[in-house]
Design an enzyme around this catalytic site. Structure first.
Site, PDB file in Angstrom:
ATOM      1  N   CYS A   3       0.835  -1.205   0.000  1.00  0.00           N
ATOM      2  CA  CYS A   3       0.000   0.000   0.000  1.00  0.00           C
ATOM      3  C   CYS A   3       0.875   1.262   0.000  1.00  0.00           C
ATOM      4  CB  CYS A   3      -0.974  -0.053   1.175  1.00  0.00           C
ATOM      5  SG  CYS A   3      -2.310   1.132   1.015  1.00  0.00           S
TER       6      CYS A   3
ATOM      7  N   HIS B 296      -3.670  -5.390   0.678  1.00  0.00           N
ATOM      8  CA  HIS B 296      -3.065  -5.871   1.930  1.00  0.00           C
ATOM      9  C   HIS B 296      -3.011  -7.407   1.984  1.00  0.00           C
ATOM     10  CE1 HIS B 296      -2.674  -2.025   4.026  1.00  0.00           C
ATOM     11  NE2 HIS B 296      -3.669  -1.671   3.240  1.00  0.00           N
TER      12      HIS B 296
ATOM     13  N   GLU C  16      -1.556  -9.155   4.140  1.00  0.00           N
ATOM     14  CA  GLU C  16      -1.457  -9.626   5.518  1.00  0.00           C
ATOM     15  C   GLU C  16      -2.800  -9.875   6.188  1.00  0.00           C
ATOM     16  OE1 GLU C  16      -0.896  -6.647   4.386  1.00  0.00           O
ATOM     17  OE2 GLU C  16      -1.307  -5.042   5.823  1.00  0.00           O
TER      18      GLU C  16
ATOM     19  N   SER D  98       2.403 -11.780  38.129  1.00  0.00           N
ATOM     20  CA  SER D  98       1.057 -11.233  38.296  1.00  0.00           C
ATOM     21  C   SER D  98       0.024 -12.344  38.232  1.00  0.00           C
ATOM     22  CB  SER D  98       0.766 -10.245  37.173  1.00  0.00           C
ATOM     23  OG  SER D  98       0.658 -10.948  35.949  1.00  0.00           O
TER      24      SER D  98
ATOM     25  N   GLY E 278      -0.562 -13.562  35.314  1.00  0.00           N
ATOM     26  CA  GLY E 278      -0.901 -13.498  33.891  1.00  0.00           C
ATOM     27  C   GLY E 278       0.092 -14.282  33.032  1.00  0.00           C
ATOM     28  N   VAL E 279      -0.221 -14.324  31.737  1.00  0.00           N
ATOM     29  CA  VAL E 279       0.573 -15.126  30.804  1.00  0.00           C
ATOM     30  C   VAL E 279       2.031 -14.664  30.738  1.00  0.00           C
ATOM     31  CG1 VAL E 279       0.746 -15.887  28.386  1.00  0.00           C
ATOM     32  CG2 VAL E 279      -1.469 -15.257  29.332  1.00  0.00           C
TER      33      VAL E 279
ATOM     34  N   SER F  59       4.181 -12.726  32.589  1.00  0.00           N
ATOM     35  CA  SER F  59       5.134 -12.882  33.684  1.00  0.00           C
ATOM     36  C   SER F  59       5.299 -14.353  34.056  1.00  0.00           C
ATOM     37  CB  SER F  59       4.715 -12.042  34.897  1.00  0.00           C
ATOM     38  OG  SER F  59       3.484 -12.474  35.418  1.00  0.00           O
TER      39      SER F  59
END
Ligand code: XMP
Length: 520
Positions: free
Chosen positions: A87, A175, A177, A230, A232-233, A235
């Site tokens: 683009c 595009h 992608e 935390s 979470g994923v 950490s």
């Protein structure tokens, strides 16, 4: 604090960020195809292009002929590296090499059909002679620079794709992608493997091996590393990866702020201590946080107090780890470029909040950030490769201030108990038949009102739980999820029957904007 870069000994591809919202998507597509991709700012390309096996130019909200448009040094076209302009990337190449780009009378947004006019092009090898693509542009190439040939056209644009007659320089107006260009992946594959002759040497296993080596050499033989968890994923996977590299010289710190979901603290404890035998300091600080939050109703004030307490508790724990020189964080690529995007941040739409981030520099640690070049789904893939349980790898985003911003109004121990039980039911019922797949977040909120109900023959005057379930790709916009009636019905029945103090359940049907995902 100093920063570290991920080691790269495999082939690199650069994606040049001209401010496109699709820039990160391009990099991810390249990696999905087994090639390492890194995002590079336009101003750095000329200095670094020799490190790349090939370069992809992203789109941009700018016009190539605008005075302030992001540019690159035209000398990069002389360096012999394969270049694919997407683009704006194609328009810029045209503009810099002497062709003409103009504002198009008929803009092309959305699906289009292109006709291939050059059967020799390596970029379109193996593709149909007509294909569906996704366009999103207001400018178009009117005249190709000398030495360029058209590869494809649409009925609106004579140059939907083009190439240099002898150099490996290509441009596509559409595009490749995005998934709306069904054969887009094949086009990227043709560029990487056909034009650039990539070997496809990027795998999660190779990433892990390299990251382990790099962590070992950075940390050395004696120093200790602290990792803030935390739950979470990011950490979690960072902690496990670093443990693989340096074993018991890693100490994890987990602050239980009392605002976690049901069972969360226990899960973190048993995963790290029992499953991985990782040294874990557990700071049980719920009461301290609750005391700080007493009487506070303003959401930003709550965040401030929770953040402040977190830093204080973390600092105290960190001080007790001898010889600790490094602080490991699960910083992701989107966090990194947010602060250094081509035009000051507007181009980057993915916003990741860091639950254990934001620790002050005065702590004096060197940073260890093994995922600085990665996206969240790649960290998930690394987690799976490392055998991290799905309960962590597939965890939905959870805000740092936790349930503190899911109780509208004052946070109390009673409110937390009601919310925690209700939230566990919401999650369980949505996950039961896999309805959580495709959802960004799904949780319960405790509303700041009481309403009248009737149970048996008794009047009740109790709490309201709101169920929030949203679809989103980046949390910047979100739509409420159209959950099946029976799922909503089970959630409602169970909460009212099983959670003391709730007599009403409502479903939040607001989009973001104008609402936000969290209630506070
Ligand atoms: P909103 O509510 O702004 O949320 O639509 C967008 C995303 O950000 C998360 N969020 C936070 N994460 N600290 C965090 O770590 C916070 O203070 C915070 N506030 C919102 C939210 O869960 C959603 O994914």
């Amino acid at each position: 604090m100093s920063q570290t870069a991920t080691p790269v000994t495999h082939e690199r591809f650069f994606v040049v960020d001209f401010g496109s919202q699709y820039c990160q998507l391009i990099a991810r597509r390249v990696r999905e195809l087994g090639c390492y991709a890194e995002i590079v700012m336009p101003r750095d390309l000329a200095d670094r292009i020799d490190e790349a096996k090939g370069v992809i130019f992203s789109g941009s909200p700018w016009s190539a002929y605008d005075d302030n448009a992001p540019r690159i040094d035209a000398a990069v076209y002389e360096r012999g590296k394969p270049i694919l302009g997407i683009c704006y990337g194609m328009q810029l190449t045209t503009h810099l090499l002497g062709g003409e780009v103009e504002h198009a009378e008929a803009r092309e947004y959305g699906p289009a059909r292109i006709e291939v006019v050059d059967s020799e092009s390596r970029l379109f090898e193996g593709l149909d002679s007509e294909l569906d693509v996704w366009m999103s542009h207001g400018d178009r190439v009117e005249k190709l620079p000398d030495g360029f040939l058209p590869i494809a056209k649409t009925h609106n644009a004579p140059f939907a794709a083009a190439r240099h007659e002898s150099k490996p320089i290509f441009g596509v107006q559409f595009h490749p992608e995005v998934t709306h260009t069904p054969q887009g992946t094949q086009i990227l594959k043709n560029f990487l493997f056909g034009v650039c002759q990539a070997s496809g040497d990027w795998t999660m296993a190779s990433f892990i091996d390299e990251a382990v080596e790099k962590i070992r050499s950075q940390v050395g033989e004696h120093d200790q590393v602290i990792c803030g968890l935390s739950g979470g994923v990011d950490s979690t996977v960072a902690g496990i990866l670093i443990h693989k590299a340096i074993g018991d010289r890693l100490t994890c710190i987990f602050v239980d702020n009392g605002l976690l979901r049901k069972g969360e603290a226990q899960q973190v404890l048993s995963n790290f201590r029992d499953r991985y035998q990782i040294e874990l300091r557990f700071a049980d600080a719920g009461e301290r946080f609750l005391a700080s939050l007493a009487g506070v109703v303003d959401p930003e004030e709550k965040r401030k107090r929770i953040g402040h307490d977190f830093v204080e508790v973390f600092k105290a724990e960190a001080r007790s780890v001898e010889n600790a020189k490094f602080l490991a964080q699960g910083t992701l690529y989107p966090d990194v470029i947010e602060s250094q995007s081509a035009f000051g941040g507007a181009s980057v739409t993915i916003k990741t909040h860091h639950n254990v981030g934001g620790l002050p520099e005065e702590l004096g640690f060197e940073l260890l950030e093994p995922f600085r070049d990665l996206f969240k789904d790649e960290v998930r893939a690394i987690g799976r490769e490392l055998g991290v349980p799905d309960t962590f790898v597939e965890r939905q985003p959870f805000p740092g201030p936790g349930l503190g911003v899911r109780i509208a109004g004052e946070v109390t121990a009673e409110g937390l108990a009601v919310l925690r039980e209700s939230d566990a039911i919401v999650r369980e019922e949505i996950e039961r038949d896999g309805h959580h797949k495709g959802l960004w977040q799904y949780f319960a909120v405790l509303a700041p009102v009481k309403t009248v109900g009737v149970m048996g023959d008794e009047r009740t005057y109790e709490n309201v739980i709101a169920v929030r379930a949203v679809e989103s790709t980046d949390a910047m916009t979100a739509d409420w999820a159209d959950l099946p009636r029976d799922v909503l019905s089970r959630i409602s029945n169970r909460i009212i029957n099983e959670v003391r103090g709730v007599n009403r359940v409502v479903y939040d049907i607001s989009t973001k904007p104008p609402s936000t995902i969290e209630w506070e």
